[in-house]
Design a protein around this motif. Structure first.
Motif, PDB file in Angstrom:
ATOM      1  N   ASN A 168       0.778  -1.062  -0.218  1.00 26.18           N
ATOM      2  CA  ASN A 168      -0.011   0.442  -0.335  1.00 26.18           C
ATOM      3  C   ASN A 168       0.833   1.215   0.033  1.00 26.18           C
ATOM      4  O   ASN A 168       0.308   2.380   0.280  1.00 26.18           O
ATOM      5  N   GLU A 183      -1.520  -4.091  -0.995  1.00 23.18           N
ATOM      6  CA  GLU A 183      -1.833  -5.516  -0.124  1.00 23.18           C
ATOM      7  C   GLU A 183      -3.173  -6.250   0.550  1.00 23.18           C
ATOM      8  O   GLU A 183      -4.179  -5.540   0.580  1.00 23.18           O
ATOM      9  N   ASP A 185      -3.470  -9.669   2.591  1.00 18.52           N
ATOM     10  CA  ASP A 185      -3.048 -10.024   3.853  1.00 18.52           C
ATOM     11  C   ASP A 185      -3.947 -12.137   3.875  1.00 18.52           C
ATOM     12  O   ASP A 185      -5.062 -11.732   3.792  1.00 18.52           O
ATOM     13  N   ALA A 215       3.142  -4.536   7.849  1.00 22.34           N
ATOM     14  CA  ALA A 215       1.581  -3.854   7.921  1.00 22.34           C
ATOM     15  C   ALA A 215       0.643  -5.173   7.831  1.00 22.34           C
ATOM     16  O   ALA A 215      -0.496  -4.536   7.698  1.00 22.34           O
ATOM     17  N   SER A 218      -3.299  -4.897   8.651  1.00 22.82           N
ATOM     18  CA  SER A 218      -3.845  -3.459   8.076  1.00 22.82           C
ATOM     19  C   SER A 218      -5.010  -3.789   7.175  1.00 22.82           C
ATOM     20  O   SER A 218      -6.213  -3.590   7.250  1.00 22.82           O
ATOM     21  N   ASP A 219      -5.225  -5.573   6.325  1.00 19.59           N
ATOM     22  CA  ASP A 219      -6.237  -6.121   6.080  1.00 19.59           C
ATOM     23  C   ASP A 219      -7.400  -6.494   6.457  1.00 19.59           C
ATOM     24  O   ASP A 219      -8.100  -6.137   6.232  1.00 19.59           O
ATOM     25  N   ARG A 223      -3.665  -4.224  14.046  1.00 21.90           N
ATOM     26  CA  ARG A 223      -3.021  -3.087  14.354  1.00 21.90           C
ATOM     27  C   ARG A 223      -1.893  -4.288  14.427  1.00 21.90           C
ATOM     28  O   ARG A 223      -0.606  -4.207  14.352  1.00 21.90           O
ATOM     29  N   ASP A 251       5.921   1.100  10.181  1.00 18.27           N
ATOM     30  CA  ASP A 251       4.485   0.522  10.628  1.00 18.27           C
ATOM     31  C   ASP A 251       5.559  -0.592  11.856  1.00 18.27           C
ATOM     32  O   ASP A 251       5.169  -1.761  12.139  1.00 18.27           O
TER      33      ASP A 251
END
Length: 505
Positions: A168, A183, A185, A215, A218-219, A223, A251
């Motif tokens: 991203n 991205e 995940d 990261a 994020s998807d 967090r 991140d």
């Protein structure tokens, strides 16, 4: 060999040539797995294009990537003329970017496929053979997460495990997000199931892989998903070493540092791409941190994990870089004291914002700065390695890491912090994947030596897995071509086995 219906089964060989990052290396394992699942066998090492199918898994990060590809394709053209039925396929990031251009410039290419549809390779090869024309298929988005595909792992004892694909970020020097997409995940349960399956097969080291690995989450809307994943890996019995690459400073949060420090099988190693030490250049690169933030992360990691080996990526000569900017990079390198650094002279990446920026630096200036940076980092790497002398380390025996092992009667392997260690060959037999205890006696900038007798030797399930893989290979099943045969079939050629041999955020 013939089937009950009288059709001939012909053993066809393949070769996969990989350029670029760890993501491409892992994709090539999948391409090999797909081809072997379809009945192909790997061509002998060093065949240099003398295979029935040659696949190029390309990278678009460097400026001369296309020149390298077309040069190699050109060398294969006369070989293909002499070998009716030979097929050439081009995939990866350059294929995703250039698409029809490849067949226009190299009409002898049979298949062009992208980063999102590598699972289609066997079907496209067969379609090209039947229709006798090039097949170009580029998907615009991921069709299926690649980890669902068959995989021929290059190592019996260490494995890549993808936790996400795409990126991203919008770094101005990088074209990867445009070619690999946003991205996406994987579900944590799917990742851990794959890790557990690998450990059951004998793998003792895994590297979690993502374009921007930390990261992760994020998807998924979590967090702290990456630190939770590291801790979950710590609970998997038989998994001795966990690594990950490549994280992004933006991140890299305190919960990740805590998970690294508190999870015994997460190794004391961190590859953290800095790219530049100048705040001005970092802003132009569209990197969302500055020097103080980066060095603060390094300080926190060292406070929690004192023996951590930290490496980085650095670009020299980014458009607009002044001598003052470069000196800021040199200052950051002195402060961070990296165990090693992958240093690059900036080159234009077609399709990136940086390629059109004003202030492109003359090549001779870039080269001179690069040499100064390399000299500084060599000095630091050597000093940091000297601190290892006298330490007793557990080294996992590796395959193919020591080019001079035969002449020096040594073996080679990796310490927990991933430093390369050459050590005296013990009296008892050890295999790749086994673990030895050695005392470091000498340090060079890029490796350590343990010249005394080897201490404890621990034979492992990973070593058993390596030994099993390198035992007599099974008879290849071959590719069914539907050709009727008469009389006694010709003997099959001998099957081959063995293993072949980093884009950062």
């Amino acid at each position: 060999m013939s089937t009950e219906s009288g059709e001939a089964t012909v053993v066809k060989t393949y070769e996969v040539r990989t350029y670029g990052c760890q993501m491409n290396v892992h994709d090539s394992e999948r391409l090999s797995g797909l081809l072997e699942d379809a009945g192909y066998v790997r061509a002998p090492q060093g065949s240099d294009g003398d295979a029935d199918v040659v696949v190029f898994n390309t990278c678009a990060v460097r400026e001369n990537a296309d020149n390298k590809l077309y040069g190699n394709l050109g060398r294969l053209a006369p070989m293909k003329t002499k070998r009716p039925g030979m097929q050439i396929a081009v995939g990866g990031c350059l294929a995703q970017k250039d698409r029809d251009t490849i067949v226009d410039r190299a009409p002898w290419v049979d298949v062009v496929f992208g980063t999102h549809n590598i699972g289609k390779l066997p079907v496209l090869l067969e379609r090209a053979r039947i229709q006798e024309e090039a097949q170009i298929e580029i998907a615009e988005s991921l069709e299926a997460f690649p980890s669902t595909l068959p995989t021929r792992r290059e190592s019996a004892y260490a494995a890549w495990v993808s936790i996400s694909v795409g990126c991203n970020n919008t770094c101005t020097f990088c074209i990867v997000p445009a070619l690999r997409g946003k991205e996406e995940d994987r579900r944590p349960g799917d990742i851990l199931a794959e890790v557990e399956a690998l450990v059951a097969e004998g793998v003792s080291e895994i590297t979690l892989l993502g374009q921007n690995v930390n990261a992760y989450g994020s998807d998924l809307g979590d967090r702290e998903a990456f630190s939770k994943l590291l801790r979950a890996c710590g609970a998997i019995e038989g998994l001795e070493r966990v690594r990950f690459t490549s994280p992004h400073p933006r991140d890299f949060t305190d919960d990740v540092i805590a998970a690294m420090a508190e999870t015994p099988n997460v190794m004391p190693q961190l590859h953290m791409p800095m790219q530049s030490g100048s705040d001005t250049i970092l802003k132009a690169m569209r990197r969302s941190y500055r020097q103080e933030r980066f060095l603060g992360i390094i300080e926190k990691v060292r406070a929690s994990i004192p023996h951590a080996a930290i490496s980085t990526d650095i670009i020299v000569g980014f458009p607009g870089e002044t001598e003052e900017d470069f000196q800021q990079t040199m200052h950051a390198v002195r402060e961070a004291r990296f165990a090693n650094a992958f240093t690059f002279q900036y080159s234009k990446r077609p399709g990136t914002p940086a390629a059109d920026m004003e202030g492109q630096i003359p090549k001779e200036v870039v080269q001179e700065r690069y040499m100064r940076l390399v000299a500084l980092q060599e000095e630091i790497s050597w000093d940091e390695n000297k601190k290892q002398v006298g330490r007793t380390l557990e080294v996992m025996v590796a395959e193919g890491e020591g080019r001079k092992d035969g002449a020096t009667h040594r073996l080679s392997g990796r310490a927990p912090d991933n430093r390369l260690v050459h050590f005296t060959k013990p009296d008892e037999e050890v295999r790749p994947g086994d673990v030895v205890t050695v005392e470091i006696t000498y340090a060079a900038p890029h490796h350590l030596l343990a010249e005394g007798p080897t201490g404890a030797v621990r034979l492992t399930r990973a070593g058993d897995a390596w030994e099993k893989r390198n035992a007599a290979p099974a008879q290849p099943k071959g590719v069914l071509l539907g050709i009727p045969t008469l009389g006694v079939p010709a003997p099959l050629p001998a099957a081959v086995s063995g293993c072949a041999s980093p884009a950062s955020s």
